[in-house]
Scaffold this motif. Sequence first.
Motif, mmCIF file in Angstrom:
data_model
loop_
_atom_site.group_PDB
_atom_site.id
_atom_site.type_symbol
_atom_site.label_atom_id
_atom_site.label_comp_id
_atom_site.label_asym_id
_atom_site.label_seq_id
_atom_site.Cartn_x
_atom_site.Cartn_y
_atom_site.Cartn_z
ATOM 1 N N HIS B 254 106.545 -23.848 6.140
ATOM 2 C CA HIS B 254 106.183 -25.326 6.224
ATOM 3 C C HIS B 254 105.731 -25.600 7.549
ATOM 4 C CE1 HIS B 254 107.184 -25.437 1.999
ATOM 5 N NE2 HIS B 254 108.413 -24.707 2.236
ATOM 6 N N ARG B 255 105.968 -24.700 8.328
ATOM 7 C CA ARG B 255 105.493 -25.101 9.804
ATOM 8 C C ARG B 255 104.784 -23.859 10.638
ATOM 9 N NH1 ARG B 255 110.416 -26.733 13.998
ATOM 10 N NH2 ARG B 255 109.182 -27.674 15.501
ATOM 11 N N GLY B 256 103.916 -24.728 11.275
ATOM 12 C CA GLY B 256 103.135 -23.772 11.949
ATOM 13 C C GLY B 256 102.967 -24.128 13.396
ATOM 14 N N PHE B 257 102.508 -23.275 14.380
ATOM 15 C CA PHE B 257 102.445 -23.598 15.677
ATOM 16 C C PHE B 257 100.853 -23.036 16.019
ATOM 17 C CE2 PHE B 257 106.941 -23.288 15.565
ATOM 18 C CZ PHE B 257 107.144 -24.420 16.240
ATOM 19 N N LEU B 258 100.144 -23.928 16.660
ATOM 20 C CA LEU B 258 98.596 -23.519 16.909
ATOM 21 C C LEU B 258 98.762 -23.211 18.521
ATOM 22 C CD1 LEU B 258 95.664 -22.718 16.565
ATOM 23 C CD2 LEU B 258 95.327 -25.409 16.406
ATOM 24 N N TYR B 259 98.589 -22.374 18.924
ATOM 25 C CA TYR B 259 98.962 -21.775 20.433
ATOM 26 C C TYR B 259 97.563 -21.690 21.210
ATOM 27 C CZ TYR B 259 101.188 -19.871 24.716
ATOM 28 O OH TYR B 259 101.749 -19.464 25.917
ATOM 29 N N VAL B 260 97.244 -22.539 22.057
ATOM 30 C CA VAL B 260 96.023 -22.301 22.626
ATOM 31 C C VAL B 260 96.210 -22.343 24.409
ATOM 32 C CG1 VAL B 260 93.916 -23.578 23.140
ATOM 33 C CG2 VAL B 260 95.211 -23.981 21.128
ATOM 34 N N PHE B 293 103.678 -29.347 -1.652
ATOM 35 C CA PHE B 293 103.705 -28.314 -0.548
ATOM 36 C C PHE B 293 103.412 -29.071 0.669
ATOM 37 C CE2 PHE B 293 101.054 -25.525 2.434
ATOM 38 C CZ PHE B 293 102.372 -24.627 2.915
ATOM 39 N N ASP B 294 104.492 -28.802 1.532
ATOM 40 C CA ASP B 294 104.433 -29.460 3.143
ATOM 41 C C ASP B 294 104.144 -28.520 4.127
ATOM 42 O OD1 ASP B 294 105.723 -31.754 1.383
ATOM 43 O OD2 ASP B 294 107.674 -31.288 2.475
ATOM 44 N N PHE B 295 103.293 -28.918 4.768
ATOM 45 C CA PHE B 295 102.876 -28.156 5.922
ATOM 46 C C PHE B 295 102.457 -28.810 7.251
ATOM 47 C CE2 PHE B 295 100.342 -24.996 8.337
ATOM 48 C CZ PHE B 295 101.530 -23.946 8.531
ATOM 49 N N GLU B 296 103.264 -28.547 8.257
ATOM 50 C CA GLU B 296 103.256 -29.295 9.592
ATOM 51 C C GLU B 296 102.736 -28.273 10.406
ATOM 52 O OE1 GLU B 296 101.781 -31.610 11.467
ATOM 53 O OE2 GLU B 296 102.615 -32.957 10.110
ATOM 54 N N VAL B 297 101.763 -28.622 11.646
ATOM 55 C CA VAL B 297 101.333 -27.959 12.540
ATOM 56 C C VAL B 297 101.589 -28.527 13.924
ATOM 57 C CG1 VAL B 297 99.545 -26.732 13.872
ATOM 58 C CG2 VAL B 297 99.610 -26.668 11.202
ATOM 59 N N GLU B 298 102.036 -27.673 14.753
ATOM 60 C CA GLU B 298 102.259 -28.253 16.061
ATOM 61 C C GLU B 298 101.555 -27.644 17.050
ATOM 62 O OE1 GLU B 298 106.330 -28.167 19.097
ATOM 63 O OE2 GLU B 298 106.395 -29.105 16.954
ATOM 64 N N LEU B 299 100.726 -28.392 18.124
ATOM 65 C CA LEU B 299 99.815 -27.836 19.019
ATOM 66 C C LEU B 299 100.903 -27.271 20.206
ATOM 67 C CD1 LEU B 299 96.846 -27.289 19.319
ATOM 68 C CD2 LEU B 299 96.845 -29.828 20.340
ATOM 69 N N ALA B 300 100.547 -26.080 20.661
ATOM 70 C CA ALA B 300 101.271 -25.792 21.811
ATOM 71 C C ALA B 300 100.355 -25.090 22.787
ATOM 72 C CB ALA B 300 102.338 -24.636 21.448
ATOM 73 N N ARG B 301 100.748 -25.544 24.020
ATOM 74 C CA ARG B 301 99.592 -24.944 25.055
ATOM 75 C C ARG B 301 100.454 -24.128 26.038
ATOM 76 N NH1 ARG B 301 98.676 -29.660 29.627
ATOM 77 N NH2 ARG B 301 97.396 -28.563 30.849
ATOM 78 N N GLY B 302 99.384 -22.972 26.129
ATOM 79 C CA GLY B 302 99.799 -21.909 27.214
ATOM 80 C C GLY B 302 99.919 -22.455 28.395
ATOM 81 N N ALA B 303 100.274 -21.500 29.174
ATOM 82 C CA ALA B 303 100.056 -21.678 30.668
ATOM 83 C C ALA B 303 99.612 -20.743 31.651
ATOM 84 C CB ALA B 303 101.790 -21.965 31.087
ATOM 85 N N GLY B 304 98.581 -20.133 31.048
ATOM 86 C CA GLY B 304 97.722 -19.377 32.109
ATOM 87 C C GLY B 304 98.135 -17.842 32.214
ATOM 88 N N ALA B 305 99.153 -17.298 31.230
ATOM 89 C CA ALA B 305 99.591 -15.991 31.401
ATOM 90 C C ALA B 305 98.825 -15.057 30.192
ATOM 91 C CB ALA B 305 100.927 -15.778 30.896
#
Lengths: 176, 632, 212
Positions: B254-260, B293-305
């Motif tokens: 129910h939980r996603g992370f979008l890592y950019v 159905f519940d689904f939430e996405v959190e946006l996560a930011r990389g840091a150059g690695a």
Amino acid sequence: MDKFVVLNPEEELRLIREEILPGFQPPEPRFLLPVLHEIQARLRYLPLEGLRAVSEYLGLSAAAVWGVATFYPQFRFAPPGQNQVRVCLGTTCHIKGGEAILESWERELKIKTDETTPDRLFSLERVACVGCCSLAPIMTVNDSIVGKSSPISVKGEILKAKTVRGPKTQTNSNDQ
Amino acid sequence: MKKNNNSGSQKAWEQLQKRTNREISGKPVPEIRLGTATCGRASGALETLAAFREEITRSAPAARLLEVGCVGHCYAEPIAVVANPGFPPILYGPVTPGVARRLVRDFLGEGDPCLEFALGAVEENEKIPSVFELPRFRMEKKIILEHAGWIDPARGEEYLLRGGYRGLFRALGMDPRDVIREVKAAGLRGLGGAGFPAGEKWEICRAFPGKTKYVVGNGDEGDPGAFMDRALLESDPFSVLEGMTIAGYAVGSHRGFLYVRAEYPLALERARTAMESLRGLGLLGKNILNSGFDFEVELARGAGAFICGESTALAAALEGKRGMPRVRPPELAEKGLWGKPTLLNNLKTLAAAARILDQGSPWFRSLGTSRSKGTAVFSLAGKIHNTGLIEVPLGTTLREVVDTAGGGVPKKKALKAVQIGGPSGGCLPAGLADTPVDFDSLKEAGSIMGSGGMVILDEDDCMVRTARFFLDFIQKESCGKCAPCRIGTYQMLKILDGLTRGKGSDAEMKILEELALEVQQGSLCGLGKTAPNPVLSTLRYFREEYEAHYREGRCPARSCRDLIAFYIIPEKCSRACEVCVGACPVEAIAAGAKGIKVIDQEKCVKCGSCYQDCPIEFQAVIKVSPPKTGGK
Amino acid sequence: MKRIKLTIDGKKITARPGTMLLAAALSRGIWIPNLCFIPEAELPFGGCRLCWVEVEGEKDPVTACSRPVREGMAVRTRGQRAERLRKSAFELLLSRHHLDCRNCPKNKNCGLQEIAGRCGYPLKPGRFAREIPGLPVDDSHPKIIYDPNRCVLCGKCVWVCQTKREGVLDFSRRGLACRISTFADRPLGETRCGGCRQCVDICPVGALVRKK
């Protein structure tokens, strides 16, 4: 016009403690990277005492916070110059002469990569790839992306940055 | 419309369709869609945008101006699609501010479509030649990038109108196990590099028990020379988010992370806006499409690695730790984020999954080869005419990609090699141009599919220098955890450094080769294991080039700066021309006797600007390797 | 729970399911070279790349620290392919190690010396030129001396300090510049370190040593 405020160390620490950290609830180690990003977005760098405050807030050891902050190349521990120059050295920029452009900046600014000019007008960094490969070679000056750049165009960019942003001193916002 | 056995979602779906149709349709107005993705901006799209805005206010106030993403034709940026009622929509590029003003005035105002600036109509029609007559459009098959550059990435309604979210709607009416079966049946393989079967990955994650599971979209596109994920997120974040939601439903998360990557600020911004739009439409968050159905996405930011593209390192970064990979097992599917089962997929894989659920596995299977189904997205860059993003069925040959889609190598230079897969990939020589682009053929040839960066190298590119470039990159990006990668790549780099300066020996070459194999086998994670690929593949196909460097002090491609010198041939130099003088950043060129230019070898930094800029009718500047002494 | 039967170098042993090969071997007195393995740790670190073994039926050697035992597994600890990778990692580690055994407090009690001795490797970086980091030695603490130029980055001190004590030490930076450091690289004597010296006890080389 400056987005960034130049503060003294006490003010910096106050901003981190009172304005930035309380935005991350509940305090969890997973917020470490977002917190560091936020501090850098506001202060343009990560002050050491601020990192200590972060470690206390998130319940991490100070050494662990230092370990994370030094792991990721996005973070810096000294304020950059007024104009941030980044030269892309991705594959395409490499084959299209990105290194010559970086050297051109080093020559014109008389500094090395990852340094800031003594007048604090420019700092120079390299970046692994900005993903604009079809317009290589790329350099970025502050928020603008310059495609199809050349060693000689560096001189023009310096002039442009100096005239647009002016040779201001760093203290323009201390009176706030 | 497809049937859904969940009556709640059926109703919600119909309402949503009605609502979007109502909002979008209406009286047709002239509409301009300008690509303002990063590549467009680097070509001046923001100036063009301002010009459009100004001219519309002045002479066509009824027209709508929208910012869209990237259609993949970077070589023609800034690109705009103009839909003027009465005409088919037409694709224009490059649209400079001047062209923009003319399009508004002459086309919207006077009905002259200004075809001199057009690439073609984007619909088949009687009046205007369509882009589908261009070879690139004919060979491309857009699945993942189907909507990129056409829709407004800020408005979920536009995605819906083009058939978006039919995949999720269909999935919600199925048993999650059947959703996985569908992805498996499609034969979708991970498009992030290794090509692991996606359906199997979903199945493994589903099989691990646990109430809390996570889905991670890996948008940490770190390969230098690759920009597919950036373009996808800037142009159509919805496909990725729909795919993540389907994956969440399938594995029970129910939980996603979008890592950019942090280097992609616009992609982050557009993903955030898209997520808000989807929440507003009830397609993200609680009780999606009234299905329960519940689904939430959190946006996560990389840091150059770069290393954070490795899945266990990415998980560490999301937990707020140093992005150091860990040993496996346990796989992320068993113990991922915070010890919970975690599914991690590349963004393109997720987008493809959304299409599969919409159109069904037989459709997807009909594309590609027997063992590599579907399409591949490549970013084409380097020494090629038509740079940009392409999406072709797997199995297309390299030659077709380079010559047909890419328009070949410019300046009549010879194709030398194609670098695929970035620092983990290899350089395939022109002789292998008939290699089909699929997971297995590329691996056999000594490269990998990688995430899809394709850099075209011509006769002026040195393979030793290219190998050195990648090793240098990897060496800087190594996390430092394991000895072979941390120290081994450094030792390899030292040898390659010497070679590009004409130093080296047979003994050092032997060490380089031995060490390459030891680092490949001995490293902890994929970064180290694949780091020697650029060296091994160039040694395999271009060994004589290595030998020329240390045996003769000669760089056959005349590219390594310590082994070359630039001269101006007096007989060819034109007295009236001073292009090289202006191009030289160090004032090393001056006019000598009779206005003939001469390069001061002491001052010359060998940047190649004069060589590049000397007008083609003179070609007076030459590059020599090894550099002559005496300076004639 | 049923124990798993396997053989290592022909010797029959049993182990609990889920045990890693290295742990199983060491607990039965079979030595496999290693520097970074901590029996109590939840997950193996996997950084030193010294514990290579060959598993019958598998083409490539595996690190024993990260390979769970399997029923009927036949393992060789000194096969040629495993030796090659081990020796390579060993040489690489030595190329960044301040090799000065005579003046090192850990002389005769050092993990690197033990591996060299038992595997028959010369105590030299072999094919590679030695290039030590050249960082200052920290002797600011009353009880501990830290010499980063002797460190092999096995991470044991970090584990012990972070899980059992104040968390004064951690990894910092990355790649070749990766090192063990305190917050902002402050001298140990200026930190909260109470001097429990568990890091000294666990350090396999002469990087963290007792101050006399």
